[in-house]
Design a protein around this motif. Structure first.
Motif, PDB file in Angstrom:
ATOM      1  N   SER A  44      12.912   4.015  -4.416  1.00  9.49           N
ATOM      2  CA  SER A  44      13.151   3.448  -5.778  1.00  9.49           C
ATOM      3  C   SER A  44      12.862   1.761  -5.709  1.00  9.49           C
ATOM      4  CB  SER A  44      14.483   3.667  -6.230  1.00  9.49           C
ATOM      5  OG  SER A  44      15.397   2.898  -5.521  1.00  9.49           O
ATOM      6  N   GLY A  45      13.225   1.190  -4.532  1.00 11.43           N
ATOM      7  CA  GLY A  45      13.076  -0.390  -4.570  1.00 11.43           C
ATOM      8  C   GLY A  45      11.973  -0.767  -3.716  1.00 11.43           C
ATOM      9  N   LYS A  46      11.042   0.286  -3.442  1.00  2.74           N
ATOM     10  CA  LYS A  46       9.610   0.065  -2.657  1.00  2.74           C
ATOM     11  C   LYS A  46       8.535  -0.588  -3.539  1.00  2.74           C
ATOM     12  CE  LYS A  46       9.865   3.077   1.465  1.00  2.74           C
ATOM     13  NZ  LYS A  46       8.963   3.907   2.149  1.00  2.74           N
ATOM     14  N   ILE A  47       7.839  -1.532  -3.086  1.00  2.65           N
ATOM     15  CA  ILE A  47       6.932  -1.903  -3.805  1.00  2.65           C
ATOM     16  C   ILE A  47       5.504  -1.414  -3.157  1.00  2.65           C
ATOM     17  CG2 ILE A  47       5.266  -4.010  -4.269  1.00  2.65           C
ATOM     18  CD1 ILE A  47       7.942  -5.584  -4.120  1.00  2.65           C
ATOM     19  N   ASP A  48       4.541  -0.845  -4.087  1.00  6.58           N
ATOM     20  CA  ASP A  48       3.278  -0.367  -3.448  1.00  6.58           C
ATOM     21  C   ASP A  48       2.425  -1.310  -3.068  1.00  6.58           C
ATOM     22  OD1 ASP A  48       0.990   1.114  -2.979  1.00  6.58           O
ATOM     23  OD2 ASP A  48       0.731   1.983  -4.842  1.00  6.58           O
ATOM     24  N   ALA A  49       2.118  -1.646  -1.777  1.00  4.27           N
ATOM     25  CA  ALA A  49       1.380  -2.750  -1.444  1.00  4.27           C
ATOM     26  C   ALA A  49       0.073  -2.532  -1.838  1.00  4.27           C
ATOM     27  CB  ALA A  49       1.364  -2.800   0.289  1.00  4.27           C
ATOM     28  N   ALA A  50      -0.662  -1.594  -1.897  1.00  3.34           N
ATOM     29  CA  ALA A  50      -2.038  -1.359  -2.294  1.00  3.34           C
ATOM     30  C   ALA A  50      -2.142  -1.814  -3.889  1.00  3.34           C
ATOM     31  CB  ALA A  50      -2.477  -0.069  -2.022  1.00  3.34           C
ATOM     32  N   GLU A  51      -1.274  -1.405  -4.660  1.00  2.34           N
ATOM     33  CA  GLU A  51      -1.236  -1.637  -6.151  1.00  2.34           C
ATOM     34  C   GLU A  51      -0.971  -3.267  -6.138  1.00  2.34           C
ATOM     35  OE1 GLU A  51       0.575   0.144 -10.116  1.00  2.34           O
ATOM     36  OE2 GLU A  51       1.506   0.452  -8.346  1.00  2.34           O
ATOM     37  N   PHE A  52      -0.060  -3.764  -5.668  1.00  3.61           N
ATOM     38  CA  PHE A  52       0.055  -5.317  -5.679  1.00  3.61           C
ATOM     39  C   PHE A  52      -1.012  -6.092  -5.249  1.00  3.61           C
ATOM     40  CE2 PHE A  52       1.480  -9.261  -3.866  1.00  3.61           C
ATOM     41  CZ  PHE A  52       2.118  -9.768  -5.008  1.00  3.61           C
ATOM     42  N   LEU A  53      -1.577  -5.748  -4.161  1.00  2.00           N
ATOM     43  CA  LEU A  53      -2.755  -6.565  -3.493  1.00  2.00           C
ATOM     44  C   LEU A  53      -3.845  -6.571  -4.506  1.00  2.00           C
ATOM     45  CD1 LEU A  53      -2.299  -5.868   0.428  1.00  2.00           C
ATOM     46  CD2 LEU A  53      -2.004  -7.879  -0.715  1.00  2.00           C
ATOM     47  N   SER A  54      -4.098  -5.152  -5.187  1.00  2.00           N
ATOM     48  CA  SER A  54      -5.174  -4.944  -5.984  1.00  2.00           C
ATOM     49  C   SER A  54      -5.082  -5.541  -7.080  1.00  2.00           C
ATOM     50  CB  SER A  54      -5.361  -3.587  -6.165  1.00  2.00           C
ATOM     51  OG  SER A  54      -6.368  -3.444  -7.358  1.00  2.00           O
ATOM     52  N   ALA A  55      -3.637  -5.948  -7.747  1.00  2.00           N
ATOM     53  CA  ALA A  55      -3.570  -6.467  -8.889  1.00  2.00           C
ATOM     54  C   ALA A  55      -3.649  -8.056  -8.691  1.00  2.00           C
ATOM     55  CB  ALA A  55      -2.137  -6.244  -9.623  1.00  2.00           C
ATOM     56  N   PHE A  56      -2.990  -8.529  -7.634  1.00  2.00           N
ATOM     57  CA  PHE A  56      -2.973 -10.134  -7.319  1.00  2.00           C
ATOM     58  C   PHE A  56      -4.260 -10.625  -6.807  1.00  2.00           C
ATOM     59  CE2 PHE A  56      -1.652 -13.868  -5.103  1.00  2.00           C
ATOM     60  CZ  PHE A  56      -0.978 -14.666  -6.364  1.00  2.00           C
ATOM     61  N   GLY A  57      -4.979  -9.650  -6.224  1.00  2.95           N
ATOM     62  CA  GLY A  57      -6.323 -10.248  -5.717  1.00  2.95           C
ATOM     63  C   GLY A  57      -7.189 -10.214  -6.703  1.00  2.95           C
TER      64      GLY A  57
END
Length: 145
Positions: free
Chosen positions: A77-90
């Protein structure tokens, strides 16, 4: 037949994204190249175009991890999807740098070299995040099958 059409549509979509990334890389390369004489080479410009194409092809439209509420799995529940975050911020950083470059070129702004360096760093960080996100998502998908 339907699967082939779907795959072809997805390929066209990804190719369009790669072309958009290449266009962004062209503007960033053109702006930065006019700001720094050492970066006015064809190799630099082609490198910026290639990074944009690869980053936008791999790093946009990352399938997110399945959503799980706090009731279903307390560990996830508290995890951040690294791929989704990197994609969005990148994608945000890369397109912001491209927008700044296009604005500087079209409006014929003579930006201080610090701004040109920030544009270059933002672009490189953004496409690096996109490429990393795409790699993570593809490795995740390969391990799931």
């Amino acid at each position: 037949m339907r699967l082939r059409v779907r795959k072809a549509a997805h390929f066209l979509e990804r190719t369009g994204l790669a072309l958009a990334g290449a266009a962004c890389g062209t503007f960033v390369g053109a702006h930065v190249g006019t700001s720094f004489a050492a970066l006015t080479t064809i190799g630099f410009l082609l490198g910026m175009i290639a990074l944009g194409a690869i980053g936008f092809y791999l790093g946009i439209d990352i399938p997110p991890l399945p959503f799980q509420g706090a009731d279903e799995d307390s560990n996830a529940s508290g995890k951040i999807d690294a791929a989704e975050f990197l994609s969005a911020f990148g994608t945000f950083l890369a397109t912001l740098a491209a927008f700044a470059s296009v604005s500087a070129v079209v409006l014929r702004l003579n930006l201080h070299s610090v701004w040109s360096w920030l544009i270059l760093i933002g672009w490189l960080a953004g496409v690096t995040m996109q490429i990393t996100a795409g790699t993570i998502a593809r490795l995740r998908r390969a391990h799931a099958h």
